[in-house]
Design a protein around this motif. Structure first.
Motif, PDB file in Angstrom:
ATOM      1  N   ASP A  27       1.576   0.223   5.488  1.00  0.00           N
ATOM      2  CA  ASP A  27       0.419   0.826   4.674  1.00  0.00           C
ATOM      3  C   ASP A  27       0.703   2.016   4.043  1.00  0.00           C
ATOM      4  O   ASP A  27       1.744   2.750   4.261  1.00  0.00           O
ATOM      5  CB  ASP A  27      -0.527   1.074   5.952  1.00  0.00           C
ATOM      6  N   ASN A  73      -1.599   5.068   2.171  1.00  0.00           N
ATOM      7  CA  ASN A  73      -2.693   5.705   2.111  1.00  0.00           C
ATOM      8  C   ASN A  73      -2.850   7.214   1.649  1.00  0.00           C
ATOM      9  O   ASN A  73      -1.731   7.774   1.559  1.00  0.00           O
ATOM     10  CB  ASN A  73      -3.601   5.414   3.322  1.00  0.00           C
ATOM     11  N   ARG A 132     -10.408   0.385   9.064  1.00  0.00           N
ATOM     12  CA  ARG A 132      -9.924   1.625   8.862  1.00  0.00           C
ATOM     13  C   ARG A 132     -10.369   2.663   9.848  1.00  0.00           C
ATOM     14  O   ARG A 132     -11.427   2.349  10.470  1.00  0.00           O
ATOM     15  CB  ARG A 132     -10.276   2.100   7.571  1.00  0.00           C
TER      16      ARG A 132
END
Length: 178
Positions: free
Chosen positions: A119, A121, A164
């Motif tokens: 991931d 972010n 999330r």
């Protein structure tokens, strides 16, 4: 009058730098790079920083986290934060704020299967350091990230991202300043 100007002219010609006051003797020496370790009850990691000038720095961290509930499952992450050191009158205290990016990998192992979920972010951090020696400091940092939720998909026999969540990682730090 001309004699007075003639006598004062050497004083007027002194460079401006000579007229600035010297740094306070109790202020800590500046540094260009710092390196150290961070840890908490579930996390260990390495921490580095490069001062960009003035109150700005680039802080990086590499961490590994595991809660120990499922053997073989853990997360690793790399953070890069543009950090601003807040001004303060206390020379030994260094409060800071940072914002940047986060790359994480969640290694899962369930029901005979295993895999990794990567991931990318955004993240941030804030905290304060205390310099207890001219080349050593310790602090408390709170790293905050927009992490993900994962659940096991039995039909596909794999782990999937399902949403999330806000992740908050408190960590104690110890750094060497060079």
């Amino acid at each position: 009058m001309k004699l007075l100007l003639l006598l004062a002219s050497p004083l007027l010609a002194l460079p401006a730098a000579a007229q600035t006051p010297a740094a306070a003797p109790d202020s800590p020496p500046p540094y260009r790079v710092a390196g150290g370790v961070l840890g908490s009850y579930r996390t260990v990691g390495l921490l580095g920083e490069v001062r960009a000038g003035g109150p700005w720095a680039l802080k990086v961290a590499a961490v590994r986290q595991s809660d120990g509930t499922i053997p073989g499952e853990h997360s690793t992450a790399a953070l890069g934060l543009l950090t601003y050191y807040l001004p303060t009158h206390l020379k030994a205290v260094e409060p800071l704020l940072g914002v940047g990016g986060l790359y994480s990998r969640y290694h899962w192992q369930q029901r005979g299967g295993r895999g990794t979920l990567p991931d990318v972010n955004v993240g941030g951090g804030f905290g304060a350091n205390v310099r207890f020696h001219r080349h050593l400091r310790t602090g408390l940092q709170l790293f905050v990230a927009n992490g993900f939720r994962a659940e096991y998909d039995a039909a596909a026999a794999t782990m999937r991202k399902t949403g999330r969540r806000l992740l908050v990682l408190p960590a104690l730090t110890l750094e060497v300043l060079l």
